[in-house]
Design an enzyme around this catalytic site. Structure first.
Site, short mmCIF file in Angstrom:
data_model
loop_
_atom_site.label_atom_id
_atom_site.label_comp_id
_atom_site.label_asym_id
_atom_site.label_seq_id
_atom_site.Cartn_x
_atom_site.Cartn_y
_atom_site.Cartn_z
N ASN A 1 1.42 3.25 -2.42
CA ASN A 1 0.99 4.07 -3.47
C ASN A 1 0.19 4.19 -2.93
OD1 ASN A 1 2.07 4.66 -6.15
ND2 ASN A 1 2.23 2.02 -5.69
N HIS B 1 1.89 0.61 -12.81
CA HIS B 1 2.19 0.05 -13.88
C HIS B 1 3.94 0.43 -13.58
CE1 HIS B 1 3.33 -3.87 -15.06
NE2 HIS B 1 4.10 -3.36 -16.23
N GLY C 1 0.84 -1.34 0.07
CA GLY C 1 -0.25 0.29 0.27
C GLY C 1 0.43 0.92 0.33
C1 GRF Z 1 4.35 -1.28 -7.37
O1 GRF Z 1 5.45 -1.72 -8.29
C2 GRF Z 1 3.11 -1.05 -7.65
O2 GRF Z 1 3.42 -0.04 -9.39
C3 GRF Z 1 2.71 -2.62 -8.95
O3 GRF Z 1 2.64 -3.49 -7.59
C4 GRF Z 1 3.70 -2.42 -6.28
C5 GRF Z 1 3.28 -2.76 -5.17
O4 GRF Z 1 2.66 -1.97 -4.95
N1 GRF Z 1 1.57 -2.72 -9.11
P1 GRF Z 1 2.06 -0.78 -3.31
O5 GRF Z 1 3.15 -1.17 -2.26
O6 GRF Z 1 1.68 -1.75 -2.65
O7 GRF Z 1 1.63 0.42 -3.29
#
Ligand code: GRF
Length: 219
Positions: A15, A110, A13
């Site tokens: 992002n 992505h 999480g």
């Molecule tokens: C990130 O690199 C995202 O681009 C991919 O999953 C990874 C982990 O994302 N889809 P997060 O830390 O869970 O947001």
């Protein structure tokens, strides 16, 4: 005008956290109204709870089909009157059940410069291919895998001494910049779809292009 965001997660999480932070500091007017994970006990759920955001598990293993799972996601998103669906580290391929419920209202991030390297382990693939640049892409979801119209991309130089870990970490830092930026452009109504192209009107201002400069000077 702020939107009601529904964020779909499957793991850490980071992002999600970047979007929470962008909302709380006012960079975006939109508010995250619900976080849904298909995997129980992931840290993304803890991040939501720390910020008093409803954190819900809808486990794909509890459903007989992808469509049934997606329908449960749609029902929950509708329950929270969601305007924009943000997939943030959400590791499920979605079906037309979700896409039709939120047409051109589902974003995904992505960690590669699409159309290069869709799918998984993309940082490693870019490194092993010998690319000189990697990066990340925010795009509208469609019924392909990482194939929807591209909204914004951030570039990351690949260094001779990079490993999958160092490169992934640097890409992730740029992800955390371009996702809030993409949501800001969406909520401001600046995204104009033209075929496969997503034009930004009015165009990005110089201060909005930080992630397109050499990101190394900023990380
Ligand atoms: C990130 O690199 C995202 O681009 C991919 O999953 C990874 C982990 O994302 N889809 P997060 O830390 O869970 O947001």
């Amino acid at each position: 005008m702020g939107l009601r965001l529904g964020v779909l997660v499957s793991g850490s999480g980071s992002n999600l956290q970047a979007i929470i932070d962008a909302s709380e500091k006012g960079f975006i007017k939109s508010k995250i109204c619900v976080v849904i994970s298909n995997v129980p006990n992931v840290y993304a759920l803890e991040r939501a709870k720390k910020h008093n955001i409803p954190a819900i598990v809808i486990n794909h293993k509890d459903f007989p089909s992808r469509e049934a799972f997606d329908q449960a996601i749609v029902d929950k998103l509708k329950e929270y009157n969601i305007d924009l669906v943000v997939m943030a580290g959400f590791l499920r391929v979605i079906t037309n059940v979700l896409l039709d419920a939120f047409p051109m209202k589902i974003l995904n991030i992505h960690p590669a410069l699409l159309p290069s390297f869709p799918g998984l382990h993309v940082q490693k693939k870019a490194l092993e291919y010998g690319c000189k640049f990697a990066g990340c892409t925010v795009h509208f979801a469609d019924n392909g895998v990482d194939t929807g119209p591209i909204i914004i991309q951030g570039i990351v130089p690949i260094l001779d001494n990079d490993t999958e870990e160092t490169l992934s970490k640097r890409i992730l830092s740029v992800e955390h910049k371009i996702y809030p930026q993409a949501i800001k452009l969406y909520e401001e109504g600046r995204l104009k779809i033209s075929g496969r192209r997503v034009l930004i009107d009015p165009p990005l201002s110089p201060d909005e292009k930080t992630f397109l400069t050499n990101p190394l000077t900023e990380l």
